[in-house]
Write a protein that holds these residues in place. Structure first.
Motif, PDB file in Angstrom:
ATOM      1  N   MET A   1       0.813  -1.217   0.000  1.00 14.84           N
ATOM      2  CA  MET A   1       0.000   0.000   0.000  1.00 14.84           C
ATOM      3  C   MET A   1       0.851   1.273   0.000  1.00 14.84           C
ATOM      4  N   PRO A   2       1.896   1.400   0.837  1.00 13.80           N
ATOM      5  CA  PRO A   2       2.712   2.621   0.772  1.00 13.80           C
ATOM      6  C   PRO A   2       3.338   2.847  -0.594  1.00 13.80           C
ATOM      7  N   THR A   3       3.862   1.781  -1.211  1.00 13.74           N
ATOM      8  CA  THR A   3       4.482   1.926  -2.534  1.00 13.74           C
ATOM      9  C   THR A   3       3.457   2.367  -3.566  1.00 13.74           C
ATOM     10  N   LEU A   4       2.281   1.755  -3.541  1.00  9.48           N
ATOM     11  CA  LEU A   4       1.226   2.131  -4.485  1.00  9.48           C
ATOM     12  C   LEU A   4       0.824   3.585  -4.285  1.00  9.48           C
ATOM     13  N   PHE A   5       0.715   4.006  -3.019  1.00  9.32           N
ATOM     14  CA  PHE A   5       0.286   5.378  -2.752  1.00  9.32           C
ATOM     15  C   PHE A   5       1.325   6.385  -3.237  1.00  9.32           C
ATOM     16  N   ALA A   6       2.596   6.036  -3.146  1.00  6.07           N
ATOM     17  CA  ALA A   6       3.641   6.937  -3.630  1.00  6.07           C
ATOM     18  C   ALA A   6       3.620   7.081  -5.139  1.00  6.07           C
ATOM     19  N   LEU A   7       3.113   6.072  -5.835  1.00  4.71           N
ATOM     20  CA  LEU A   7       3.074   6.104  -7.299  1.00  4.71           C
ATOM     21  C   LEU A   7       1.759   6.657  -7.822  1.00  4.71           C
ATOM     22  N   ALA A   8       0.643   6.227  -7.238  1.00  5.50           N
ATOM     23  CA  ALA A   8      -0.680   6.643  -7.721  1.00  5.50           C
ATOM     24  C   ALA A   8      -1.674   6.490  -6.579  1.00  5.50           C
ATOM     25  N   PRO A   9      -1.984   7.555  -5.837  1.00  5.44           N
ATOM     26  CA  PRO A   9      -2.857   7.434  -4.667  1.00  5.44           C
ATOM     27  C   PRO A   9      -4.266   6.946  -4.970  1.00  5.44           C
ATOM     28  N   THR A  10      -4.856   7.381  -6.075  1.00  5.12           N
ATOM     29  CA  THR A  10      -6.273   7.134  -6.315  1.00  5.12           C
ATOM     30  C   THR A  10      -6.671   5.661  -6.253  1.00  5.12           C
ATOM     31  N   PRO A  11      -5.934   4.723  -6.869  1.00  5.07           N
ATOM     32  CA  PRO A  11      -6.381   3.317  -6.841  1.00  5.07           C
ATOM     33  C   PRO A  11      -6.436   2.696  -5.455  1.00  5.07           C
ATOM     34  N   THR A  12      -5.742   3.280  -4.464  1.00  4.21           N
ATOM     35  CA  THR A  12      -5.765   2.670  -3.129  1.00  4.21           C
ATOM     36  C   THR A  12      -7.158   2.699  -2.525  1.00  4.21           C
ATOM     37  N   GLY A  13      -7.978   3.666  -2.928  1.00  2.00           N
ATOM     38  CA  GLY A  13      -9.354   3.725  -2.443  1.00  2.00           C
ATOM     39  C   GLY A  13     -10.197   2.573  -2.931  1.00  2.00           C
ATOM     40  N   LEU A  14      -9.735   1.869  -3.961  1.00  2.00           N
ATOM     41  CA  LEU A  14     -10.428   0.692  -4.483  1.00  2.00           C
ATOM     42  C   LEU A  14      -9.745  -0.598  -4.042  1.00  2.00           C
ATOM     43  N   PHE A  15      -8.423  -0.660  -4.196  1.00  2.00           N
ATOM     44  CA  PHE A  15      -7.709  -1.903  -3.923  1.00  2.00           C
ATOM     45  C   PHE A  15      -7.725  -2.266  -2.442  1.00  2.00           C
ATOM     46  N   GLY A  16      -7.572  -1.267  -1.568  1.00  2.00           N
ATOM     47  CA  GLY A  16      -7.558  -1.544  -0.133  1.00  2.00           C
ATOM     48  C   GLY A  16      -8.852  -2.191   0.345  1.00  2.00           C
ATOM     49  N   PRO A  17     -10.010  -1.564   0.115  1.00  2.00           N
ATOM     50  CA  PRO A  17     -11.270  -2.185   0.542  1.00  2.00           C
ATOM     51  C   PRO A  17     -11.539  -3.532  -0.119  1.00  2.00           C
ATOM     52  N   LEU A  18     -11.172  -3.686  -1.400  1.00  2.00           N
ATOM     53  CA  LEU A  18     -11.390  -4.972  -2.068  1.00  2.00           C
ATOM     54  C   LEU A  18     -10.566  -6.076  -1.415  1.00  2.00           C
ATOM     55  N   PHE A  19      -9.299  -5.761  -1.080  1.00  2.00           N
ATOM     56  CA  PHE A  19      -8.482  -6.755  -0.391  1.00  2.00           C
ATOM     57  C   PHE A  19      -9.087  -7.102   0.959  1.00  2.00           C
ATOM     58  N   ALA A  20      -9.533  -6.078   1.702  1.00  2.00           N
ATOM     59  CA  ALA A  20     -10.116  -6.324   3.021  1.00  2.00           C
ATOM     60  C   ALA A  20     -11.365  -7.200   2.909  1.00  2.00           C
ATOM     61  N   LEU A  21     -12.205  -6.923   1.915  1.00  2.00           N
ATOM     62  CA  LEU A  21     -13.404  -7.742   1.717  1.00  2.00           C
ATOM     63  C   LEU A  21     -13.036  -9.186   1.408  1.00  2.00           C
ATOM     64  N   TRP A  22     -12.032  -9.362   0.537  1.00  2.00           N
ATOM     65  CA  TRP A  22     -11.597 -10.719   0.197  1.00  2.00           C
ATOM     66  C   TRP A  22     -11.079 -11.438   1.431  1.00  2.00           C
ATOM     67  N   TRP A  23     -10.242 -10.765   2.220  1.00  2.00           N
ATOM     68  CA  TRP A  23      -9.654 -11.388   3.404  1.00  2.00           C
ATOM     69  C   TRP A  23     -10.735 -11.741   4.421  1.00  2.00           C
ATOM     70  N   LEU A  24     -11.685 -10.838   4.633  1.00  2.00           N
ATOM     71  CA  LEU A  24     -12.761 -11.092   5.592  1.00  2.00           C
ATOM     72  C   LEU A  24     -13.633 -12.264   5.156  1.00  2.00           C
ATOM     73  N   ALA A  25     -13.842 -12.378   3.838  1.00  2.00           N
ATOM     74  CA  ALA A  25     -14.639 -13.497   3.335  1.00  2.00           C
ATOM     75  C   ALA A  25     -13.909 -14.824   3.530  1.00  2.00           C
ATOM     76  N   VAL A  26     -12.617 -14.846   3.236  1.00  2.00           N
ATOM     77  CA  VAL A  26     -11.829 -16.072   3.383  1.00  2.00           C
ATOM     78  C   VAL A  26     -11.723 -16.474   4.850  1.00  2.00           C
ATOM     79  N   ASN A  27     -11.602 -15.491   5.736  1.00  2.00           N
ATOM     80  CA  ASN A  27     -11.403 -15.760   7.161  1.00  2.00           C
ATOM     81  C   ASN A  27     -12.665 -15.463   7.972  1.00  2.00           C
ATOM     82  N   HIS A  28     -13.803 -15.768   7.418  1.00  2.00           N
ATOM     83  CA  HIS A  28     -15.065 -15.385   8.053  1.00  2.00           C
ATOM     84  C   HIS A  28     -15.248 -16.024   9.432  1.00  2.00           C
TER      85      HIS A  28
END
Length: 381
Positions: A1-28
């Protein structure tokens, strides 16, 4: 996430929540037991629900509904992810610590290179629009100026080479902050260093001082324009413009003090037919009040302000129960985040709130497990 934010901040608003949703689903299976103690996710739900209810009186109901829903989809999974991870004893915290510290170091290096030569790596992409690199670097610089203050606490858990990496990262961060054009990153860096020092020496003062400072800035911001002593000493146009905006926001809040104008409806509040006193600009808001608490009060009234302060109080209480070094890092994260949020970025901008949630995740997963022997020695010293 820090590396991505240093290169292009905008996509982190999508990738971060999507990863969290995936992780929460796998580890429900480990999510359900943590739901009862998930205070911050519950407050995110409450803020979003209140925003959706506000469509009944919002100036632009469609914008209020869409943005309240996006706020829930962005912050809900990330804060729940942080709450679950903070309580898990089986996490490989040394590996997470090295990964986070390495990510911070790489991100700061990429930021320093872009700042030094005045370009953006993403401008090399085909058909990339021409933009002001200095202006665009202001957001990742402010964001990393917040997160970098977790690095010293991480380094105490690691070997000497990692501590050297941390020192280099702090030096490069300082360079990027002062070589850049934004005042918000400089404010964040200074606040972070001051909070770290105060939290180690006078932890109670740091805890209570942060809460009181946030409340004072919230209360006083609309009245700064009427202070001759302040206005005579503030020459920078951007700060004078902020003072004008805060005063105008206070006038708008007085017209709808209880329920507000609706989630993200600052941009739709009609302007006044006069010029603001310090900058002589038309009385209008440039999208949002540039003070998150004034924005919440303007858009969501007193219930929204109450939800925000409950969240702040909970975080401060959580930090008060932490060990010395994790507490100092957490207070520095919170203080720097608030220092920028109270003068700059809005409540619901996806990549920004996603980044603040990520900072909370970083603290919760790497430092909330308690102090190490090295950290204890430093705290006692």
């Amino acid at each position: 996430m820090p590396t991505l934010f240093a290169l292009a901040p905008t996509p982190t608003g999508l990738f971060g929540p999507l990863f969290a949703l995936w992780w929460l689903a796998v580890n429900h299976r480990v999510v359900r037991p943590a739901l009862g103690a998930a205070v911050v996710p519950s407050l995110v739900v409450a803020m979003s629900a209140w925003g959706l209810l506000g469509t009944l009186w919002a100036i632009n109901a469609h914008v209020a509904a869409v943005d309240a829903s996006l706020f829930l989809l962005e912050c809900g999974p990330l804060t729940l992810f942080a709450a679950v991870c903070a309580g898990r004893p089986d996490l490989d915290r040394p590996a997470l610590t090295k990964a986070l510290l390495g990510g911070i170091a790489v991100a700061v290096l990429l930021l320093a290179v872009q700042t030094r030569w005045g370009f953006l790596f993403r401008s090399w992409l085909a058909h990339a629009p021409a933009v002001d690199a200095g202006l665009k670097l202001n957001v990742p610089t402010a964001a990393l100026a917040i997160l970098v203050w977790i690095a010293p606490a991480l380094a105490l858990r690691l070997s000497a080479p990692w501590r050297l990496v941390t020192c280099v990262a702090l030096g490069l961060m300082a360079y990027s902050v002062w070589a850049g054009i934004g005042s918000a990153p400089r404010l964040a860096f200074i606040v972070g260093a001051s909070t770290w020092a105060c939290a180690l020496v006078l932890p109670r003062l740091a805890l209570y001082g942060l809460g009181v400072a946030v409340a004072l800035i919230h209360f006083c911001a609309p009245f700064l324009g009427s202070s001759v002593w302040i206005t005579q000493r503030v020459a920078d146009f951007s700060w004078r413009h902020r003072i004008d905006i805060w005063e105008f926001s206070g006038q708008l809040i007085a017209e709808r003090p209880w329920l507000g104008y609706g989630f993200k409806n600052s941009d739709y509040v009609p302007g006044g037919h006069w010029l603001m006193p310090l900058t002589h600009q038309p009385a209008d808001l440039p999208s949002y009040p540039h003070n998150v608490l004034l924005q919440i009060q303007l858009e969501q009234g007193l219930p929204g302000v109450l939800i925000f302060y409950v969240a702040l109080a909970y975080l401060l209480c959580r930090l008060a129960r932490s060990a010395a070094v994790p507490r100092a890092a957490g207070l520095a994260l919170l203080a720097t985040g608030m220092s920028v949020w109270l003068v700059g970025y809005p409540l619901s901008r996806g990549h920004w709130v996603g980044w603040l949630c990520f900072a909370g995740i970083a603290w919760a997963t790497t430092l909330s497990g308690g102090p190490t022997p090295v950290a204890n020695k430093v705290a006692r010293a």
